[in-house]
Design a protein around this motif. Structure first.
Motif, mmCIF file in Angstrom:
data_model
loop_
_atom_site.group_PDB
_atom_site.id
_atom_site.type_symbol
_atom_site.label_atom_id
_atom_site.label_comp_id
_atom_site.label_asym_id
_atom_site.label_seq_id
_atom_site.Cartn_x
_atom_site.Cartn_y
_atom_site.Cartn_z
ATOM 1 N N ASP A 1 0.859 -1.188 0.000
ATOM 2 C CA ASP A 1 0.000 0.000 0.000
ATOM 3 C C ASP A 1 0.890 1.231 0.000
ATOM 4 O OD1 ASP A 1 -2.618 -1.175 2.302
ATOM 5 O OD2 ASP A 1 -2.203 -1.547 0.164
ATOM 6 N N LYS A 2 0.635 2.152 -0.914
ATOM 7 C CA LYS A 2 1.447 3.367 -0.936
ATOM 8 C C LYS A 2 0.817 4.451 -0.064
ATOM 9 C CE LYS A 2 4.680 1.882 -3.649
ATOM 10 N NZ LYS A 2 4.845 2.321 -5.048
ATOM 11 N N GLU A 3 -0.353 4.137 0.453
ATOM 12 C CA GLU A 3 -1.009 5.069 1.375
ATOM 13 C C GLU A 3 -1.601 4.273 2.527
ATOM 14 O OE1 GLU A 3 -2.914 8.143 -1.306
ATOM 15 O OE2 GLU A 3 -3.754 8.728 0.662
ATOM 16 N N VAL A 4 -1.152 4.600 3.740
ATOM 17 C CA VAL A 4 -1.618 3.859 4.920
ATOM 18 C C VAL A 4 -2.046 4.856 6.001
ATOM 19 C CG1 VAL A 4 -0.066 1.915 4.452
ATOM 20 C CG2 VAL A 4 0.678 3.767 5.954
ATOM 21 N N GLY B 1 4.317 11.786 4.782
ATOM 22 C CA GLY B 1 4.728 10.387 4.638
ATOM 23 C C GLY B 1 6.222 10.251 4.730
ATOM 24 N N ILE B 2 6.728 9.134 4.174
ATOM 25 C CA ILE B 2 8.164 8.877 4.240
ATOM 26 C C ILE B 2 8.722 8.465 2.890
ATOM 27 C CG2 ILE B 2 8.239 8.217 6.688
ATOM 28 C CD1 ILE B 2 8.417 5.471 4.151
ATOM 29 N N LYS B 3 10.039 8.691 2.759
ATOM 30 C CA LYS B 3 10.769 8.184 1.586
ATOM 31 C C LYS B 3 11.682 7.091 2.106
ATOM 32 C CE LYS B 3 10.916 12.649 -0.691
ATOM 33 N NZ LYS B 3 11.726 13.739 -1.184
ATOM 34 N N ALA B 4 11.662 5.959 1.465
ATOM 35 C CA ALA B 4 12.461 4.846 1.972
ATOM 36 C C ALA B 4 13.002 4.012 0.834
ATOM 37 C CB ALA B 4 11.609 3.959 2.892
ATOM 38 N N ASN B 5 14.052 3.254 1.152
ATOM 39 C CA ASN B 5 14.530 2.231 0.234
ATOM 40 C C ASN B 5 13.983 0.918 0.772
ATOM 41 O OD1 ASN B 5 16.589 0.055 -0.655
ATOM 42 N ND2 ASN B 5 16.887 1.779 -2.043
ATOM 43 N N ILE C 1 5.875 6.389 0.679
ATOM 44 C CA ILE C 1 4.627 5.910 1.280
ATOM 45 C C ILE C 1 3.990 7.074 2.019
ATOM 46 C CG2 ILE C 1 3.530 4.243 2.817
ATOM 47 C CD1 ILE C 1 5.962 2.451 2.500
ATOM 48 N N LYS C 2 2.697 7.288 1.736
ATOM 49 C CA LYS C 2 1.998 8.367 2.438
ATOM 50 C C LYS C 2 1.358 7.792 3.695
ATOM 51 C CE LYS C 2 1.955 11.798 -0.805
ATOM 52 N NZ LYS C 2 0.905 11.882 -1.852
ATOM 53 N N GLY C 3 1.343 8.586 4.766
ATOM 54 C CA GLY C 3 0.732 8.122 6.000
ATOM 55 C C GLY C 3 0.196 9.297 6.787
ATOM 56 N N LYS C 4 -0.881 9.057 7.537
ATOM 57 C CA LYS C 4 -1.488 10.147 8.315
ATOM 58 C C LYS C 4 -0.642 10.446 9.554
ATOM 59 C CE LYS C 4 -6.139 8.970 6.803
ATOM 60 N NZ LYS C 4 -6.839 7.682 7.027
ATOM 61 N N ILE C 5 -0.096 9.372 10.121
ATOM 62 C CA ILE C 5 0.708 9.526 11.340
ATOM 63 C C ILE C 5 1.987 8.722 11.183
ATOM 64 C CG2 ILE C 5 0.782 8.962 13.831
ATOM 65 C CD1 ILE C 5 -2.225 9.601 13.885
#
Lengths: 387, 61
Positions: A5-8, A133-137, A145-149
């Motif tokens: 999921d790219k958005e959680v 959200g965050i940028k990750a490898n 990945i986008k996230g609310k918290i």
């Protein structure tokens, strides 16, 4: 290519006890949560003495499987600089963190959390001035990945804290430098007892520990004040060289880390970012134990996060500060005051203190009850600044 | 012309505990897979990191 999921709802950075436990609870509450850990294997490398009290098991209603336990413990010997010791009764374990951490991750996964190892978060995504959200490898591929918290459960050097602008830098006086060997083929006094050695020459502002992991195996380590120039390893090697029963041991693992011993944060929340575990310095300032604190804080964090999501309002996250201080922070601050007293004692004073205290007094002290300690110190004629 | 000291990390000594990253007051040390990475232009040479290091893997030259 891994499909995720790219958005959680919630992104948790770090899958140690804090990250796993928070994820498990959130998943149980029906929250869409993903956990990212930079290491190839959850639970490794181990940066821990692996001690764990039975009171945590009870507090969190945990059923520790036997494969997580290296040794059952029923007490401790605490040695003053002159070698005299006090026996403290207390139940707990020395864990096998590699198994324990994996077990927690499996529990969180079974509850519905998505965990990804070998996934390093290197930045936050900001949209219109807000953290989105965050940028990750993620297992070799760069992803967003986008996230609310966002939960920073990424250890004492927390990248999430730095990126979010929460200052968690440990002053060298508020951190202990820890170094430890796991030794095999050694002689132990009693494999059911922890051994703790105090003394300004043995471990400045800290202690040497022997935490048994079997009949002839133990974590043997030292924590010293972070500003000390000689370095933890110097003190540990000196200690081991002086003990015949340890000298001939084989080194089967070398471990170390920074142990926060106070410096609690007034505000562990910034916008929609919340810190838990070592990232929030949630460690007992006198014995350096943090697993239980991490998991206890995660319980509180998960409840507050669920509430914030339900109300669609990240300001609710600030309740975590209040609730944590009420539950643990105020007690830990008292324990920090105790540390400030005990660390100033000379070897001679430590020796006198050991004569005057009994096992249950020491148990009380590590739980934040300083009345007996202060009374004893005053009775012994010590001058105490600030009391 | 004064030349500032360079931070060197002995990768054989380093145990990758990243405590140095935790204590650096100016974020001049960062996590990397190989171990802590020095960001020279942020460093103030305060030596908090080399004092902290449990294995004395950090030295100045």
């Amino acid at each position: 290519m891994i499909k995720i999921d790219k958005e959680v709802d919630v992104i948790i950075v770090g899958c140690g006890p804090a990250g796993s436990w928070c994820a498990k609870r959130l998943a149980e509450y029906g929250v869409n949560v993903i956990v990212l850990d930079r290491n190839e294997e959850i639970g490794t490398p181990v940066r821990c003495g692996e001690g764990f009290s039975k009171t945590i098991e009870e507090r969190l209603n945990l059923k520790l499987p036997s494969f997580c336990i290296a040794q059952k413990i029923d007490g401790a010997f605490i040695y003053a600089p002159n070698g005299k010791f006090v026996e403290v009764k207390g139940f707990g374990y020395v864990l096998e963190r590699k198994m324990f951490d994996k077990w927690l991750a499996i529990e969180a996964s079974n509850a519905g959390a998505k965990i990804l190892a070998k996934s390093y978060v290197y930045d936050l995504i900001k949209e219109k001035g807000k953290i989105a959200g965050i940028k990750a490898n993620i297992v070799g591929e760069d992803m967003e990945i986008k996230g609310k918290i966002i939960v920073g459960a990424d250890g004492v050097e927390s990248m999430i804290a730095k990126k979010a602008g929460i200052n968690t830098t440990c002053s060298p006086f508020l951190v202990d430098s820890g170094f430890e060997y796991e030794l095999a083929n050694i002689k132990l006094r009693d494999e059911k007892k922890l051994e703790i050695f105090l003394g300004n020459e043995v471990a400045p502002r800290g202690y040497v520990w022997i935490f048994p992991k079997g009949k002839n195996r133990a974590n043997v380590g030292v924590g010293i004040v972070g500003s000390n120039e000689k370095g933890a390893r110097y003190y540990l090697d000196k200690f081991i060289a002086s003990r015949e029963e340890l000298r001939k041991g084989s080194i089967i693992e070398v471990k170390g880390g920074a142990i926060p011993v106070g410096g609690f944060l007034r505000d562990m929340v910034k916008e929609n970012v919340l810190l838990v575990g070592d990232a929030a310095h949630q460690v007992n300032p006198i014995h350096g134990g943090g697993i239980g604190e991490a998991m206890t804080a995660s319980e509180i964090a998960a409840k507050v996060i669920k509430k914030a999501l339900d109300k669609n309002d990240s300001k609710v996250l600030k309740e975590y500060n209040t609730l944590w201080y009420k539950s643990r922070g105020n007690t830990l601050k008292k324990i920090e005051k105790l540390r400030e007293i005990v660390e100033k004692l000379s070897d001679d004073q430590l020796n006198k203190l050991a004569e005057a205290l009994e096992g249950e007094d020491i148990y009380d002290i590590t739980h934040g009850n300083y009345l007996k300690l202060v009374k004893t110190l005053l009775k012994l004629g010590f001058k105490l600044a600030g009391f | 012309m004064t030349s500032e000291k360079i931070l060197l990390i002995d990768r054989n000594k380093c145990i990758r505990c990243f405590g140095c990253v935790a204590v650096c007051p100016v974020q001049a040390l960062e996590y990397s897979k190989e171990g802590p990475k020095w960001i020279e232009n942020r460093c103030t040479r305060c030596k908090i990191c080399s004092n902290f290091c449990p294995v004395k893997a950090i030295r100045w030259a």
